[in-house]
Enzyme design. Sequence first.
Site, PDB file in Angstrom:
ATOM      1  CB  CYS A 108      -0.920  -0.019   1.220  1.00  0.00           C
ATOM      2  SG  CYS A 108      -1.794   1.523   1.521  1.00  0.00           S
ATOM      3  CB  CYS A 113       0.226   2.092   4.010  1.00  0.00           C
ATOM      4  SG  CYS A 113      -1.425   1.379   3.783  1.00  0.00           S
TER       5      CYS A 113
END
Length: 305
Positions: free
Chosen positions: A51, A54
């Site tokens: 991700c 993230c």
Amino acid sequence: MLLNQPADTPAPGAAGGDDIVIDTTTKTFMKDVVEESRTRPVLVDFWAPWCGPCKQLTPIIEKVVRAAKGKVRLAKMNTDEHPAVAQQLGIQSLPTVYAFVNGQPVDGFMGAQPEGQIKALVDRLTAGAPDSTEEILLSADAALEEGDLVGASELYAHILTEEPENLKALAGLARTQLAAGSLDAAKAILAKVPEKGANDAAIAAVRAAIELEEAAAALGDVKDLEAKVAADPLDHQARFDLALALNARGKREEAIDQLLTIVRRDRNWNDDGARKQLVQFFEAWGPADEMTLLGRRRLSSILFA
């Protein structure tokens, strides 16, 4: 009853024993997040290695959480390795951040957010939270006074995570264990007191309380001791033992009465033992305790009459 004590090992993923930012797992989520959130807010950062957002969010949220200086915790959960909690919460996109307070999710957001938004969330969560160690100590002491042994234990343990040699917190945690009937645990905590703090007033008070508990444990039933005193009012040893037993059962004023009776009748008995025992009571109870003040007044009225 053995209450929670400060961990001797770092939390999962927490370098150097840091409990402000940790990695959590499905197995440890209840302790790391749900239980901890009853002491302070916990942000849970659900992320995954693939991700991209993230990777942008994590350093920002860590910075904001660390700036709060322990008033909030960040628990990071890798959903690739530990998907169960995210599935239970219905999380469908990453990153997602949930804020837990008192065991429940109360706030949060999805996607990478600017630092200002994250700080605003942390400020909302920590509004009214204690700002200093002294304030946390006051809260812990109040919890102990009210009989909330678990709450007091958690607060003292939180301080000791940050300040392992804080003497007031060590004394408070030992008192909490003593109140829970865990004499060995209380003694183990005192064993961690650094040598320089051995004569600290709070530590000395707990040590005195532990000695009183140990002495009272071998005395037997209060009724038997009361019967012995009734049969022979001049049996000072029986009256002395009765005082210890009464104190151990929370009947402190009655314990004072018994020792003062000995002082009044025979000041020199057992090398002034009754007066010395009263002084140990006062040390264990603390100088500002109402029973200490009462006992000192009544003792003075006898000694200086």
